[in-house]
Motif scaffolding. Structure first.
Motif, mmCIF file in Angstrom:
data_model
loop_
_atom_site.group_PDB
_atom_site.id
_atom_site.type_symbol
_atom_site.label_atom_id
_atom_site.label_comp_id
_atom_site.label_asym_id
_atom_site.label_seq_id
_atom_site.Cartn_x
_atom_site.Cartn_y
_atom_site.Cartn_z
ATOM 1 N N VAL A 182 0.828 -1.200 0.000
ATOM 2 C CA VAL A 182 0.000 0.000 0.000
ATOM 3 C C VAL A 182 0.864 1.252 0.000
ATOM 4 C CG1 VAL A 182 -1.683 1.336 1.341
ATOM 5 C CG2 VAL A 182 -1.974 -1.136 1.084
ATOM 6 N N HIS A 183 1.934 1.222 0.764
ATOM 7 C CA HIS A 183 2.796 2.403 0.877
ATOM 8 C C HIS A 183 3.614 2.667 -0.384
ATOM 9 C CE1 HIS A 183 2.728 3.035 5.509
ATOM 10 N NE2 HIS A 183 1.716 3.572 4.875
ATOM 11 N N ARG A 184 3.579 1.743 -1.318
ATOM 12 C CA ARG A 184 4.190 2.055 -2.613
ATOM 13 C C ARG A 184 3.467 3.219 -3.274
ATOM 14 N NH1 ARG A 184 6.757 -3.029 -5.795
ATOM 15 N NH2 ARG A 184 7.873 -3.966 -4.037
ATOM 16 N N CYS A 185 2.199 3.387 -2.951
ATOM 17 C CA CYS A 185 1.444 4.526 -3.475
ATOM 18 C C CYS A 185 2.019 5.849 -2.979
ATOM 19 C CB CYS A 185 -0.019 4.433 -3.048
ATOM 20 S SG CYS A 185 -0.940 3.073 -3.810
ATOM 21 N N VAL A 186 2.649 5.813 -1.818
ATOM 22 C CA VAL A 186 3.185 7.039 -1.228
ATOM 23 C C VAL A 186 4.378 7.562 -2.015
ATOM 24 C CG1 VAL A 186 4.214 8.044 0.851
ATOM 25 C CG2 VAL A 186 2.395 6.341 1.057
ATOM 26 N N VAL A 187 5.161 6.661 -2.566
ATOM 27 C CA VAL A 187 6.414 7.069 -3.205
ATOM 28 C C VAL A 187 6.358 7.026 -4.730
ATOM 29 C CG1 VAL A 187 7.814 6.385 -1.233
ATOM 30 C CG2 VAL A 187 7.362 4.716 -3.030
ATOM 31 N N ASN A 188 5.367 6.352 -5.286
ATOM 32 C CA ASN A 188 5.274 6.211 -6.735
ATOM 33 C C ASN A 188 4.081 7.018 -7.237
ATOM 34 O OD1 ASN A 188 5.058 5.455 -9.392
ATOM 35 N ND2 ASN A 188 5.137 3.250 -9.020
ATOM 36 N N THR A 189 4.359 8.189 -7.811
ATOM 37 C CA THR A 189 3.279 9.065 -8.273
ATOM 38 C C THR A 189 2.546 8.495 -9.480
ATOM 39 O OG1 THR A 189 4.868 10.350 -9.600
ATOM 40 C CG2 THR A 189 4.352 11.161 -7.381
ATOM 41 N N ARG A 194 12.702 9.432 7.092
ATOM 42 C CA ARG A 194 11.412 8.774 6.848
ATOM 43 C C ARG A 194 11.594 7.269 6.702
ATOM 44 N NH1 ARG A 194 6.723 11.045 2.731
ATOM 45 N NH2 ARG A 194 5.011 9.868 3.662
ATOM 46 N N LEU A 195 12.609 6.866 5.963
ATOM 47 C CA LEU A 195 12.842 5.434 5.783
ATOM 48 C C LEU A 195 13.256 4.761 7.089
ATOM 49 C CD1 LEU A 195 14.680 5.213 2.328
ATOM 50 C CD2 LEU A 195 12.364 4.447 2.891
ATOM 51 N N SER A 196 13.988 5.466 7.932
ATOM 52 C CA SER A 196 14.428 4.871 9.191
ATOM 53 C C SER A 196 13.255 4.563 10.116
ATOM 54 C CB SER A 196 15.410 5.805 9.913
ATOM 55 O OG SER A 196 14.742 6.953 10.435
ATOM 56 N N LEU A 197 12.139 5.251 9.917
ATOM 57 C CA LEU A 197 10.962 5.051 10.759
ATOM 58 C C LEU A 197 10.009 3.981 10.228
ATOM 59 C CD1 LEU A 197 10.144 8.790 11.549
ATOM 60 C CD2 LEU A 197 11.220 7.129 13.081
ATOM 61 N N VAL A 198 10.281 3.465 9.030
ATOM 62 C CA VAL A 198 9.379 2.494 8.410
ATOM 63 C C VAL A 198 9.117 1.283 9.306
ATOM 64 C CG1 VAL A 198 9.176 0.820 6.521
ATOM 65 C CG2 VAL A 198 9.745 3.199 6.026
ATOM 66 N N PRO A 199 10.134 0.662 9.913
ATOM 67 C CA PRO A 199 9.831 -0.506 10.759
ATOM 68 C C PRO A 199 8.885 -0.167 11.905
ATOM 69 C CG PRO A 199 12.182 -0.387 10.279
ATOM 70 C CD PRO A 199 11.592 0.902 9.805
ATOM 71 N N GLU A 220 13.776 -8.234 5.629
ATOM 72 C CA GLU A 220 13.809 -8.224 4.168
ATOM 73 C C GLU A 220 12.649 -7.418 3.584
ATOM 74 O OE1 GLU A 220 12.463 -12.505 5.352
ATOM 75 O OE2 GLU A 220 13.826 -10.926 6.109
ATOM 76 N N GLU A 221 11.524 -7.351 4.301
ATOM 77 C CA GLU A 221 10.393 -6.543 3.844
ATOM 78 C C GLU A 221 10.744 -5.060 3.893
ATOM 79 O OE1 GLU A 221 6.879 -9.577 5.461
ATOM 80 O OE2 GLU A 221 7.390 -7.750 6.583
ATOM 81 N N PHE A 281 11.170 -2.543 0.608
ATOM 82 C CA PHE A 281 10.440 -1.294 0.466
ATOM 83 C C PHE A 281 11.386 -0.111 0.382
ATOM 84 C CE2 PHE A 281 8.481 2.524 2.246
ATOM 85 C CZ PHE A 281 7.426 2.673 1.355
ATOM 86 N N ALA A 282 12.447 -0.112 1.181
ATOM 87 C CA ALA A 282 13.416 0.982 1.154
ATOM 88 C C ALA A 282 14.073 1.094 -0.221
ATOM 89 C CB ALA A 282 14.472 0.779 2.240
ATOM 90 N N ALA A 283 14.397 -0.042 -0.824
ATOM 91 C CA ALA A 283 14.995 -0.031 -2.159
ATOM 92 C C ALA A 283 14.011 0.503 -3.188
ATOM 93 C CB ALA A 283 15.452 -1.441 -2.532
ATOM 94 N N TYR A 284 12.756 0.098 -3.069
ATOM 95 C CA TYR A 284 11.709 0.584 -3.987
ATOM 96 C C TYR A 284 11.555 2.095 -3.854
ATOM 97 C CZ TYR A 284 7.076 0.948 -6.192
ATOM 98 O OH TYR A 284 6.023 1.292 -7.001
ATOM 99 N N ALA A 285 11.431 2.580 -2.625
ATOM 100 C CA ALA A 285 11.251 4.013 -2.396
ATOM 101 C C ALA A 285 12.455 4.802 -2.879
ATOM 102 C CB ALA A 285 11.003 4.278 -0.917
ATOM 103 N N SER A 286 13.641 4.315 -2.581
ATOM 104 C CA SER A 286 14.852 5.029 -2.964
ATOM 105 C C SER A 286 14.988 5.158 -4.470
ATOM 106 C CB SER A 286 16.088 4.318 -2.396
ATOM 107 O OG SER A 286 16.073 4.330 -0.979
ATOM 108 N N SER A 287 14.546 4.140 -5.198
ATOM 109 C CA SER A 287 14.654 4.192 -6.658
ATOM 110 C C SER A 287 13.806 5.316 -7.230
ATOM 111 C CB SER A 287 14.246 2.847 -7.267
ATOM 112 O OG SER A 287 12.858 2.599 -7.088
#
Length: 225
Positions: free
Chosen positions: A104-111, A187-192, A206-207, A211-217
């Protein structure tokens, strides 16, 4: 000599641009979307859009019957992108509830999945027009229902599924609305911790990494543009 234009309203994209037709239906729609986001619905006017594209406003009527037709198309596009994408991400396969929330949070980083600026523009529009308010309420209900079903899928009871869906959804709306300009690494450090708060379950390392790799890209692409 036959001067009848090749393009026609019912299927303008099926034919190439010819003669004095210099823009497509998508050109009108995309610019209208930009104006809606930047200036509000009051500025989504045919003459305004025509002047920005340096074309005659008469070409607008190859693609839309009226300004209201264009506004309806904007709302349809919003529904087909933001609402549909969030529901699809909530329904995406996942091994754990924390992985599902990451989807769901992929929606946050992928416009391309979810345009936050567009969502805010529609919410602002809804304050002025009852029809849009009703559409927004229906959209929010559909999104919440998808999130509620996501939690239920992983064994949460009905009331807890409802509550966690609301916390997840409303927190994200408020988070984006606040426009905190928070550093990406913070923001990424707070994800867990966010995942634990949303679900009551510790996420797998690994989750979080995936997600961090996806967001960073996506953030790297934004920095390069």
């Amino acid at each position: 000599m036959n001067t009848k234009p090749i393009l026609h309203r019912d299927d303008p994209e099926a034919e190439p641009l010819v003669g004095n037709i210099k823009v497509t239906r998508d050109d009108w729609l995309n610019l209208a979307m930009d104006v809606l986001i930047s200036d509000g619905v009051e500025q989504v006017k045919v003459m305004n859009l025509a002047e920005r594209m340096a074309v005659s406003r008469s070409s607008f009527y190859w693609y839309f019957k009226s300004r209201q037709d264009l506004l309806d198309a904007l709302l349809a596009k919003w529904q087909a992108t933001n609402t549909a994408a969030l529901i699809a991400q909530a329904e995406a396969p996942a091994r754990t509830i924390t992985a599902a929330v990451c989807n769901v949070h992929r929606c946050v980083v992928n416009t391309d999945l979810f345009d936050t600026a567009l969502d805010f523009a529609v919410r602002d529009w809804a304050r002025r027009e009852g029809k849009v308010r009703r559409m927004l309420d229906q959209s929010d209900a559909r999104r919440l229902a998808a999130l509620r079903a996501m939690f239920a899928r992983f064994g949460y009871e009905e009331l807890e599924s409802e509550t966690r869906a609301r916390v997840l959804y409303y927190m994200q709306i408020g988070y984006d609305l606040a426009q905190l300009n928070e550093p990406q690494d913070i923001r990424l450090s707070l994800v867990p911790q966010y995942l634990f708060v949303f679900t009551g379950v510790e996420p797998l390392p690994e989750e979080v990494e995936e997600f961090a790799a996806y967001a960073s890209s996506f953030w790297e692409e934004e920095d390069q543009t």
